[in-house]
Enzyme design. Structure first.
Site, PDB file in Angstrom:
ATOM      1  N   SER A 130      29.520  -2.610  18.880  1.00  0.00           N
ATOM      2  CA  SER A 130      29.413  -2.991  17.470  1.00  0.00           C
ATOM      3  C   SER A 130      28.632  -4.284  17.313  1.00  0.00           C
ATOM      4  CB  SER A 130      30.811  -3.179  16.866  1.00  0.00           C
ATOM      5  OG  SER A 130      30.706  -3.603  15.525  1.00  0.00           O
ATOM      6  N   LYS A 185      36.958   1.721  18.819  1.00  0.00           N
ATOM      7  CA  LYS A 185      35.740   1.553  18.015  1.00  0.00           C
ATOM      8  C   LYS A 185      35.851   2.316  16.699  1.00  0.00           C
ATOM      9  CE  LYS A 185      31.417   0.437  17.090  1.00  0.00           C
ATOM     10  NZ  LYS A 185      30.866   1.393  16.152  1.00  0.00           N
ATOM     11  N   HIS A 188      37.977   0.295  14.447  1.00  0.00           N
ATOM     12  CA  HIS A 188      37.127  -0.827  14.012  1.00  0.00           C
ATOM     13  C   HIS A 188      36.262  -0.401  12.831  1.00  0.00           C
ATOM     14  CE1 HIS A 188      33.045  -2.535  14.000  1.00  0.00           C
ATOM     15  NE2 HIS A 188      33.572  -3.677  14.402  1.00  0.00           N
ATOM     16  N   ASN A 189      35.625   0.766  12.946  1.00  0.00           N
ATOM     17  CA  ASN A 189      34.751   1.233  11.874  1.00  0.00           C
ATOM     18  C   ASN A 189      35.539   1.577  10.621  1.00  0.00           C
ATOM     19  OD1 ASN A 189      32.827   1.024  13.884  1.00  0.00           O
ATOM     20  ND2 ASN A 189      31.830   2.931  13.366  1.00  0.00           N
ATOM     21  N   GLU A 192      36.220  -1.564   8.955  1.00  0.00           N
ATOM     22  CA  GLU A 192      34.939  -1.970   8.355  1.00  0.00           C
ATOM     23  C   GLU A 192      34.755  -1.293   6.993  1.00  0.00           C
ATOM     24  OE1 GLU A 192      30.473  -0.640   9.364  1.00  0.00           O
ATOM     25  OE2 GLU A 192      31.475  -1.696  11.009  1.00  0.00           O
TER      26      GLU A 192
END
Length: 484
Positions: A130, A185, A188-189, A192
């Protein structure tokens, strides 16, 4: 010829090129390959000119340039392309060689690929990367998982090129087996998505409700970036609000209000549903993008469906500060829900996730990097088995201090007809989580009434299930009990 390259990279789009140059900067020799071979020649002649980067024009030539154990990283489109390259690579590899997928792959695919390659004596790493174009070049956040045996052979490369936080700690550490890296991940997205939606709701409240100018909003975000909300996304929002075209017009005002998405937010919501975790804020962020895509329908509906005028006549400075409080408190909820999903996945798949280290990996290089993440790391360092961030002393206090403004913003937005689904869902989750007795007793009675789905009783031990013949016509046979 003696092999010279430390690692290979397949895929010379922007992320791939910048990651290669980052590796070269840190003293690693990289051999590159791209399906469109002309891209290799162009990269060597331009961006990689004067570096130690080696070009390869076939898979066989690329593998021949690698030191053992061979380390090959792919930055290609998620899905079939990854599987296709794996099949092309396998015939040229030997036991102990390592294939690395650095794209945004679905974590179940990484679980499958780990198992498949280990059966062949090869190792697999599925890693989240990222930070976008800039992060890849100067230091991204890297979240590797897969075959643990492979980690010692890539650790030095990954930690050298990753972002570093204040004390020099790398924003990269081993996450866990098989799909753990790509799962982290993915979450995480998802976070986001939530952060971006919250910021957009703050922007709409100021733009449509308080009728603030772009310059006024830019100043507000600039001020917020000096405090608790200090983060990359707040910083770039400030810059976007201040950006003008050559004719002096604000570019933001000319951008069509339809948002795209590549799927990782949707995957996060699907995973939360499969594991029974309430990621309501991230779900609203995904659905908000879906609503934005209905542009033509919204334009038509705007002339037919009536609601209140959005203008907010409250004290502007005070309400802007309350928007900040709503944004901060909702952000706490977003991360709380994200880490709840990580805990559920760790239990489901037997991963030993280190939540403090995950927060550390996100503190630098990545899109959601912020001061805020340091507090999450502190919370899990103090109590590694903390069941919920809201129960940490710091976050409990922060929500209490910002709660009044948060509630007023959600209430005012509802009265004025300004949509703020992420703010509202975050508040609803907080109130649900702190409620000792929810109305689910009625819901379960309804399920038993029409489907004989049974219920538990307050006056009986947990785990004992009962069925009532509510109408006198239903009989005493109950449905099996299960959780979906």
């Amino acid at each position: 010829m003696e092999p010279k390259a430390d690692i290979a990279l397949i895929g010379l789009a922007v992320m791939g090129q910048n990651l290669v140059l980052n590796m070269d900067d840190h003293g690693f020799t990289v051999v590159v390959y791209n399906r469109t071979v002309e891209k290799v020649d162009r990269f060597l002649a331009r961006e990689a000119r004067g570096t130690k980067v080696i070009g390869a024009r076939s898979i066989e030539e690329m593998v021949a340039q690698l030191k053992r154990p061979r380390r090959i990283m792919m930055l290609v489109k998620a899905g079939q392309a990854v599987d296709d390259f794996i099949e092309q690579l396998v015939p040229y590899l030997e036991p102990g060689d390592i294939i690395i997928d650095g794209g945004n792959s679905l974590y179940q695919d990484s679980m499958r690929r780990t198992k498949y390659l280990e059966k062949k004596g090869l190792f697999f790493i599925g890693t989240g990367v990222s930070g976008g174009e800039e992060g890849a070049r100067t230091g991204p956040s890297i979240m590797p998982g897969g075959s643990p045996e492979a980690w010692p052979y890539v650790k030095d490369i990954f930690q050298s090129i990753s972002a570093k936080v204040d004390d020099g700690a790398p924003c990269c550490d081993w996450v866990g087996r098989d799909g753990a890296g790509h799962f982290v991940k993915m979450v995480h997205n998802g976070i986001e998505y939530g952060d971006m939606q919250l910021i957009c709701e703050a922007y709409q409240l100021m733009r449509d409700g308080l009728e603030m100018t772009n310059a006024e909003m830019r100043d507000a975000f600039d001020e917020w970036n000096k405090g608790d909300l200090d983060s990359y996304l707040i910083e770039i929002t400030r810059d976007i609000l201040g950006y003008k075209e050559e004719n002096g017009d604000y570019l933001l005002d000319k951008i069509l209000d339809t948002a795209g998405q590549k799927g990782t937010g949707k995957w996060t919501v699907i995973a939360s549903q499969e594991m029974g975790m309430p990621l309501s804020l991230i779900a609203e962020a995904v659905y908000s993008r879906c609503v934005s895509s209905l542009k033509d329908e919204r334009v038509n509906a705007s002339t037919k469906l009536r609601g209140p005028r959005p203008k907010i006549t409250l004290d502007k400075a005070k309400f802007v500060d309350q928007i900040r409080e709503a944004l901060y408190a909702s952000k706490i909820i977003s991360y709380t829900q994200g880490f709840m999903l990580l805990r559920a996945a760790a239990k489901e798949y037997g991963w030993k996730l280190n939540y403090g280290n995950i927060a550390l990996m996100w503190r630098g290089g990545c899109i959601i990097r912020s001061r805020f993440l340091g507090k999450i790391k502190e919370a899990y360092d103090k109590k590694p088995k903390l069941p919920n961030l809201l129960l940490d002393t710091f976050f409990k206090k922060e929500v209490r201090l910002n709660q009044k403004g948060w509630r007023n913003v959600v209430a005012t937005a509802a009265k004025k007809g300004i949509p703020c689904p992420a703010f509202a869902s975050a508040l609803a989750f907080y109130d649900s989580y702190r409620t000792e007795k929810l109305p689910a007793n009625l819901l379960q009675a309804q399920r038993d009434y029409f489907g004989a789905h049974t219920y538990e009783r307050l006056d009986q031990p947990r785990g004992e299930f009962f069925h009532t013949n509510w109408t006198g016509r239903g009989g005493d046979v109950s449905s099996s009990t299960y959780n979906a």
